[in-house]
Design an enzyme around this catalytic site. Sequence first.
Site, PDB file in Angstrom:
ATOM      1  N   HIS A  82     -17.682 -26.007 -26.136  1.00 16.20           N
ATOM      2  CA  HIS A  82     -17.336 -27.077 -27.073  1.00 16.20           C
ATOM      3  C   HIS A  82     -16.862 -26.607 -28.444  1.00 16.20           C
ATOM      4  CE1 HIS A  82     -18.640 -30.721 -24.896  1.00 16.20           C
ATOM      5  NE2 HIS A  82     -19.635 -30.011 -24.413  1.00 16.20           N
ATOM      6  N   SER A  96     -16.178 -23.622 -19.593  1.00 15.32           N
ATOM      7  CA  SER A  96     -17.405 -22.829 -19.522  1.00 15.32           C
ATOM      8  C   SER A  96     -17.800 -22.502 -18.090  1.00 15.32           C
ATOM      9  CB  SER A  96     -18.557 -23.568 -20.214  1.00 15.32           C
ATOM     10  OG  SER A  96     -18.825 -24.809 -19.572  1.00 15.32           O
TER      11      SER A  96
END
Length: 289
Positions: A132, A192
């Site tokens: 993020h 991720s």
Amino acid sequence: MTATDQIPPAGAAADWTIAQQWDRYTAEEHQTWDALFARQARLLPGRVAPEFLKGLDMLRLSRTGIPDFAELSERLMRATGWQVVAVPGLVPDEVFFDHLAHRRFVSGNFIRRPEQLDYLQEPDVFHDVFGHVPLLADPIFADYMQAYGEGGRRAAQLGMIDRLSRLYWYTVEFGLVRSGGDLKLYGAGIVSSYGESLFAIDDPSPNRIGFDLKRLMRTKYRIDDFQQNYFVIDSFADLLDQTLNTDFGPLYDELRDEPDIEIEAMLPSDTIYSRGTQAYARAKTPEPT
């Protein structure tokens, strides 16, 4: 990143924040970060939005251990006024939205075990920070995240969090963006994840559909595996513009009267970048007996 319990756990402040306690990470935990980072750093160039790589470089995120949130926040504050705060895990919706609205990104302070490199159900520090935070260094995406937090507080008052959560899911977590004539990754749940970084772009199974706010907010999603749909935005500027220039009150009124769209359904009005085979999902669905 929300929880149903409304009372902060022992040791957490009223806003659910805790100390990161960076000095308590073990050598093995730092090595787990390094292994995850190195794998994604090799894979993502050419696949991920250039704004993500720029943020990664600007914030000096690296393969040298779990970042210290205080140092990371110092660099992030200089770039866009955001900071990273540690929380013990999932937080209530209202707490999550309030942090975003005040440019605070909440991150778990724990990291997965070495045997969990490929999948972890609850977001850990690698998902939260590597996935993020780089885009929070981009001024436009940073503004979008703050606008989402502000919109979330209104959605909570109107009882429409479940609809708004789909916007977060299909953009912040699992979004694709058009860039340089190609589709690029930007959602944290993808960037991720080694497996989904490959699947979201290369696999013929998922649908890749042009972003349509109302359609997206009617569409179900899955939390337990690779996505069956990815929505494609034209740019971060367009995403922010649509968010800021939409009156969500009338939109919520419309959504209350319309049924959900099943995950793999395609509509005549869809802009289709690729019509998926759905082979991956169907192979995992048990045959009826």
